[in-house]
Design a protein around this motif. Structure first.
Motif, PDB file in Angstrom:
ATOM      1  N   ILE A   1      10.940  22.546   1.457  1.00 36.28           N
ATOM      2  CA  ILE A   1      11.145  23.897   0.900  1.00 36.28           C
ATOM      3  C   ILE A   1      11.149  24.860   2.081  1.00 36.28           C
ATOM      4  CG2 ILE A   1      10.244  25.648  -0.680  1.00 36.28           C
ATOM      5  CD1 ILE A   1       8.760  23.358  -2.147  1.00 36.28           C
ATOM      6  N   THR A   2      12.336  25.318   2.491  1.00 34.55           N
ATOM      7  CA  THR A   2      12.393  26.186   3.675  1.00 34.55           C
ATOM      8  C   THR A   2      11.950  27.609   3.332  1.00 34.55           C
ATOM      9  OG1 THR A   2      14.749  25.875   3.279  1.00 34.55           O
ATOM     10  CG2 THR A   2      13.934  25.209   5.412  1.00 34.55           C
ATOM     11  N   ASP A   3      12.304  28.079   2.133  1.00 35.06           N
ATOM     12  CA  ASP A   3      11.883  29.415   1.716  1.00 35.06           C
ATOM     13  C   ASP A   3      11.392  29.311   0.267  1.00 35.06           C
ATOM     14  OD1 ASP A   3      11.643  31.955   0.740  1.00 35.06           O
ATOM     15  OD2 ASP A   3      13.699  32.578   1.220  1.00 35.06           O
ATOM     16  N   PRO A   4      10.083  29.529   0.038  1.00 29.02           N
ATOM     17  CA  PRO A   4       9.513  29.311  -1.305  1.00 29.02           C
ATOM     18  C   PRO A   4      10.155  30.187  -2.380  1.00 29.02           C
ATOM     19  CG  PRO A   4       7.800  29.878   0.317  1.00 29.02           C
ATOM     20  CD  PRO A   4       9.114  29.982   1.023  1.00 29.02           C
ATOM     21  N   CYS A   5      10.745  31.341  -2.001  1.00 30.87           N
ATOM     22  CA  CYS A   5      11.332  32.229  -3.018  1.00 30.87           C
ATOM     23  C   CYS A   5      12.826  31.970  -3.231  1.00 30.87           C
ATOM     24  CB  CYS A   5      11.130  33.678  -2.629  1.00 30.87           C
ATOM     25  SG  CYS A   5       9.400  34.096  -2.486  1.00 30.87           S
ATOM     26  N   SER A   6      13.400  31.011  -2.523  1.00 30.44           N
ATOM     27  CA  SER A   6      14.844  30.803  -2.616  1.00 30.44           C
ATOM     28  C   SER A   6      15.219  29.958  -3.831  1.00 30.44           C
ATOM     29  CB  SER A   6      15.349  30.090  -1.361  1.00 30.44           C
ATOM     30  OG  SER A   6      14.828  28.769  -1.325  1.00 30.44           O
ATOM     31  N   GLY A   7      14.224  29.295  -4.462  1.00 30.61           N
ATOM     32  CA  GLY A   7      14.523  28.421  -5.596  1.00 30.61           C
ATOM     33  C   GLY A   7      15.133  27.101  -5.184  1.00 30.61           C
ATOM     34  N   HIS A   8      15.141  26.788  -3.882  1.00 33.61           N
ATOM     35  CA  HIS A   8      15.836  25.612  -3.368  1.00 33.61           C
ATOM     36  C   HIS A   8      14.851  24.575  -2.826  1.00 33.61           C
ATOM     37  CE1 HIS A   8      18.553  23.831   0.027  1.00 33.61           C
ATOM     38  NE2 HIS A   8      18.479  23.030  -1.009  1.00 33.61           N
ATOM     39  N   LEU A   9      14.921  23.355  -3.364  1.00 34.00           N
ATOM     40  CA  LEU A   9      14.109  22.245  -2.874  1.00 34.00           C
ATOM     41  C   LEU A   9      15.057  21.137  -2.440  1.00 34.00           C
ATOM     42  CD1 LEU A   9      12.614  23.512  -5.557  1.00 34.00           C
ATOM     43  CD2 LEU A   9      11.030  21.651  -5.156  1.00 34.00           C
ATOM     44  N   SER A  10      14.730  20.464  -1.323  1.00 31.04           N
ATOM     45  CA  SER A  10      15.645  19.447  -0.826  1.00 31.04           C
ATOM     46  C   SER A  10      14.921  18.127  -0.601  1.00 31.04           C
ATOM     47  CB  SER A  10      16.266  19.937   0.488  1.00 31.04           C
ATOM     48  OG  SER A  10      17.264  19.047   0.897  1.00 31.04           O
ATOM     49  N   PHE A  11      15.385  17.073  -1.284  1.00 28.46           N
ATOM     50  CA  PHE A  11      14.816  15.729  -1.114  1.00 28.46           C
ATOM     51  C   PHE A  11      15.718  14.967  -0.145  1.00 28.46           C
ATOM     52  CE2 PHE A  11      13.456  17.195  -5.267  1.00 28.46           C
ATOM     53  CZ  PHE A  11      12.128  16.790  -5.343  1.00 28.46           C
ATOM     54  N   GLN A  12      15.178  14.637   1.027  1.00 27.07           N
ATOM     55  CA  GLN A  12      16.007  14.017   2.061  1.00 27.07           C
ATOM     56  C   GLN A  12      15.446  12.669   2.471  1.00 27.07           C
ATOM     57  OE1 GLN A  12      16.586  16.897   5.208  1.00 27.07           O
ATOM     58  NE2 GLN A  12      17.526  18.368   3.820  1.00 27.07           N
ATOM     59  N   PRO A  13      15.872  11.599   1.794  1.00 30.94           N
ATOM     60  CA  PRO A  13      15.368  10.267   2.141  1.00 30.94           C
ATOM     61  C   PRO A  13      15.980   9.798   3.469  1.00 30.94           C
ATOM     62  CG  PRO A  13      17.035  10.104   0.439  1.00 30.94           C
ATOM     63  CD  PRO A  13      16.839  11.570   0.703  1.00 30.94           C
ATOM     64  N   PRO A  14      15.364   8.786   4.106  1.00 29.29           N
ATOM     65  CA  PRO A  14      15.828   8.339   5.424  1.00 29.29           C
ATOM     66  C   PRO A  14      17.043   7.411   5.350  1.00 29.29           C
ATOM     67  CG  PRO A  14      13.892   7.113   4.777  1.00 29.29           C
ATOM     68  CD  PRO A  14      14.155   8.094   3.674  1.00 29.29           C
ATOM     69  N   VAL A  15      18.107   7.836   4.689  1.00 32.54           N
ATOM     70  CA  VAL A  15      19.357   7.065   4.627  1.00 32.54           C
ATOM     71  C   VAL A  15      20.533   8.028   4.802  1.00 32.54           C
ATOM     72  CG1 VAL A  15      18.583   5.162   3.160  1.00 32.54           C
ATOM     73  CG2 VAL A  15      19.403   7.263   2.108  1.00 32.54           C
TER      74      VAL A  15
ATOM     75  N   GLY B   1       0.780  -1.240   0.000  1.00 33.93           N
ATOM     76  CA  GLY B   1       0.000   0.000   0.000  1.00 33.93           C
ATOM     77  C   GLY B   1       0.803   1.278   0.000  1.00 33.93           C
ATOM     78  N   CYS B   2       2.137   1.183   0.114  1.00 36.87           N
ATOM     79  CA  CYS B   2       2.924   2.409   0.254  1.00 36.87           C
ATOM     80  C   CYS B   2       3.834   2.603  -0.944  1.00 36.87           C
ATOM     81  CB  CYS B   2       3.742   2.336   1.534  1.00 36.87           C
ATOM     82  SG  CYS B   2       5.075   3.506   1.597  1.00 36.87           S
ATOM     83  N   PRO B   3       3.454   3.498  -1.868  1.00 38.17           N
ATOM     84  CA  PRO B   3       4.253   3.648  -3.088  1.00 38.17           C
ATOM     85  C   PRO B   3       5.508   4.489  -2.915  1.00 38.17           C
ATOM     86  CG  PRO B   3       2.271   4.981  -3.223  1.00 38.17           C
ATOM     87  CD  PRO B   3       2.263   4.341  -1.865  1.00 38.17           C
ATOM     88  N   GLY B   4       5.822   4.988  -1.722  1.00 37.78           N
ATOM     89  CA  GLY B   4       7.126   5.607  -1.489  1.00 37.78           C
ATOM     90  C   GLY B   4       7.340   6.999  -2.044  1.00 37.78           C
ATOM     91  N   ILE B   5       6.244   7.754  -2.265  1.00 33.82           N
ATOM     92  CA  ILE B   5       6.405   9.136  -2.753  1.00 33.82           C
ATOM     93  C   ILE B   5       7.101   9.968  -1.677  1.00 33.82           C
ATOM     94  CG2 ILE B   5       5.145  11.233  -3.409  1.00 33.82           C
ATOM     95  CD1 ILE B   5       4.168   9.542  -5.461  1.00 33.82           C
ATOM     96  N   ILE B   6       8.074  10.771  -2.079  1.00 28.83           N
ATOM     97  CA  ILE B   6       8.792  11.614  -1.112  1.00 28.83           C
ATOM     98  C   ILE B   6       8.669  13.082  -1.528  1.00 28.83           C
ATOM     99  CG2 ILE B   6      10.980  11.005  -2.280  1.00 28.83           C
ATOM    100  CD1 ILE B   6      12.402  11.454   0.368  1.00 28.83           C
ATOM    101  N   GLU B   7       8.213  13.910  -0.592  1.00 31.17           N
ATOM    102  CA  GLU B   7       8.002  15.338  -0.875  1.00 31.17           C
ATOM    103  C   GLU B   7       9.281  16.114  -0.542  1.00 31.17           C
ATOM    104  OE1 GLU B   7       5.342  16.681  -2.200  1.00 31.17           O
ATOM    105  OE2 GLU B   7       4.046  14.899  -2.131  1.00 31.17           O
ATOM    106  N   PRO B   8       9.619  17.128  -1.362  1.00 31.66           N
ATOM    107  CA  PRO B   8      10.815  17.926  -1.043  1.00 31.66           C
ATOM    108  C   PRO B   8      10.557  18.877   0.122  1.00 31.66           C
ATOM    109  CG  PRO B   8       9.725  18.827  -2.971  1.00 31.66           C
ATOM    110  CD  PRO B   8       8.959  17.573  -2.590  1.00 31.66           C
TER     111      PRO B   8
END
Ligand SMILES: [Zn+2]
Length: 434
Positions: free
Chosen positions: A326-340, A317-324
């Motif tokens: 975003i600390t500041d929406p205007c910074s242009g920076h997204l961070s994907f941090q998986p649990p490893v 039941g868990c397809p493993g989608i991971i959301e980035p």
């Protein structure tokens, strides 16, 4: 492009990398492949080999895995050899003490771009303990002793099968798809009260069924689905998989695994023991530095059915989608941090900046990182620590090694805002330093 450093020290010095492409048969052909586009436009292909329209370009490898190590262009030395040499000759740690210690002086991650034309095999990756056992027993097949968690971020629409569907869905398919139930023992649904046992039994029976029986049932299935008045998305997928891999038992996994269609920028994380198959699209991928794949279907390669059926977690039941993040929406920076520990992936997207801005700051990182310019030209990369090492006229396809503790500024010199600029960064997961 200019990189004019006269300093003999390698501390904080960004280096251009040339990287290896893998021409696996499932890759997109010629210029259709993002991998080929990056090779052609960028600086990573320093042999200036031209793109062959008939040839598949499946993967671009950025890292130091022995099956495709990246090289520091300036000295034509493998990345990991360069790192060790700088440590030995100059006493400078380019990876930082924490990373050197935790990853035993190996480069901690492998960063990739994939361009998929036909489905990859149904596969799963071993955890740390199993990886060590497999490497010891079959070093010819399992080429390193490492586990291989992986993250995949879509850069074009991306289809994948990923993780088991909820039990009820799987049971429904066994009841409503006669070709599937005809490939399994009678009464399989009544013989197991425990859901995990049932799932393991379904997978084991399918993978051990007579190939002639599977081929016959799949042929019937394809004919039936093709004649359907209104084909659903899943019907089309089954037909497509069967056309790519006729008679291959892996086609039935479309009924067992979650079918995901990801948009650009969406990501999945695959922990050890999760079954998956990538079907089509282009993606950025990062993983522990391992090539350990246990295959079960949709492949002409060796299928290790025993190992696979034993290693799967049978979580559903868990397809493993991971959301980035975003600390500041205007910074242009997204961070994907998986649990490893081994990796995280950061994206610097200039289209997210407010209209009068053209600069994105890349924070200092206690570990090494690799930057990939996926889209955009005429970019400047300012090195905050070593201004003689600023890089100008950076183009799409440029791959850079950034040593630890080297903060940067990325500058988009294009006046037109409708030219997309996307820069991906792979680095050690920040949780290692907390
Ligand atoms: Zn995989």
């Amino acid at each position: 492009m200019s990189s004019n450093s006269n300093s003999s020290s390698s501390r904080n010095k960004i280096e251009l990398l040339s990287c290896v492409s893998q021409n696996y048969s499932w890759g997109k052909l010629g210029h259709d492949s993002v991998v080929a586009q990056l090779l052609e436009k960028g600086t990573t292909n320093n042999n200036n080999k031209s793109i062959d329209q008939q040839q598949p370009y499946a993967e671009l490898w950025m890292g130091s895995h022995p099956s495709g190590p990246s090289k520091i262009q300036q000295c034509n030395t493998n990345l990991i050899d360069y790192i060790h040499k700088v440590k030995q000759e100059q006493g400078i740690s380019l990876m930082g003490d924490t990373v050197e210690k935790q990853f035993c002086n190996d480069f901690p991650f492998l960063f990739k771009v994939l361009s998929i034309r036909t489905a990859l095999s149904i596969q799963s990756h071993p955890d740390c303990n199993l990886a060590k056992v497999l490497f010891k027993q079959h070093p010819d097949i399992y080429k390193d002793p490492y586990h291989k968690p992986e993250i995949a971020i879509a850069i074009t629409p991306f289809e994948a099968l990923c993780g088991f569907r909820p039990y009820d869905q799987i049971k429904d398919f066994i009841k409503t798809v006669p070709e599937l139930s005809n490939s399994l023992p009678n009464n399989i649904l009544n013989d197991h009260s425990d859901c995990k046992d049932l799932l393991k039994s379904i997978v084991t029976n399918l993978l051990n069924a007579k190939p002639e029986l599977i081929a016959l049932n799949l042929k019937t299935l394809e004919q039936r689905l093709t004649q359907k008045q209104e084909q659903e998305k899943l019907d089309k997928l089954v037909i497509k998989l069967h056309q790519q891999y006729p008679g291959d038992v892996g086609v039935f996994f479309a009924y067992l695994l979650n079918y995901l269609c990801l948009d650009r920028g969406q990501a999945i994380f695959l922990a050890a023991g999760e079954p998956h198959a990538y079907i089509s699209g282009d993606l950025v991928e990062c993983m522990a530095p391992s090539d350990n794949v246990v295959r079960a279907g949709l492949t002409p390669k060796f299928k290790d059915v025993n190992t696979l059926t034993q290693m799967l977690t049978y979580t559903t039941g868990c397809p493993g989608i991971i959301e980035p993040i975003i600390t500041d929406p205007c910074s242009g920076h997204l961070s994907f941090q998986p649990p490893v520990d081994e990796f995280q992936v950061d994206l610097y997207d200039f289209s997210r900046l407010s209209p009068n801005q053209n600069t994105i700051a890349v924070a200092s990182n206690p570990g090494p990182s690799i930057l990939l310019v996926l889209q955009g030209d005429n970019i400047t990369i300012e090195n905050d620590k070593l201004t003689s090492n600023n890089l100008t006229n950076i183009t799409q396809g440029t791959v850079l090694f950034v040593p630890c503790d080297t903060p940067l500024h990325l500058i988009n010199n294009n006046n037109s805002t409708n030219q997309p600029v996307l820069i991906y960064q792979a680095s050690v997961n920040q949780r290692v330093f907390q």
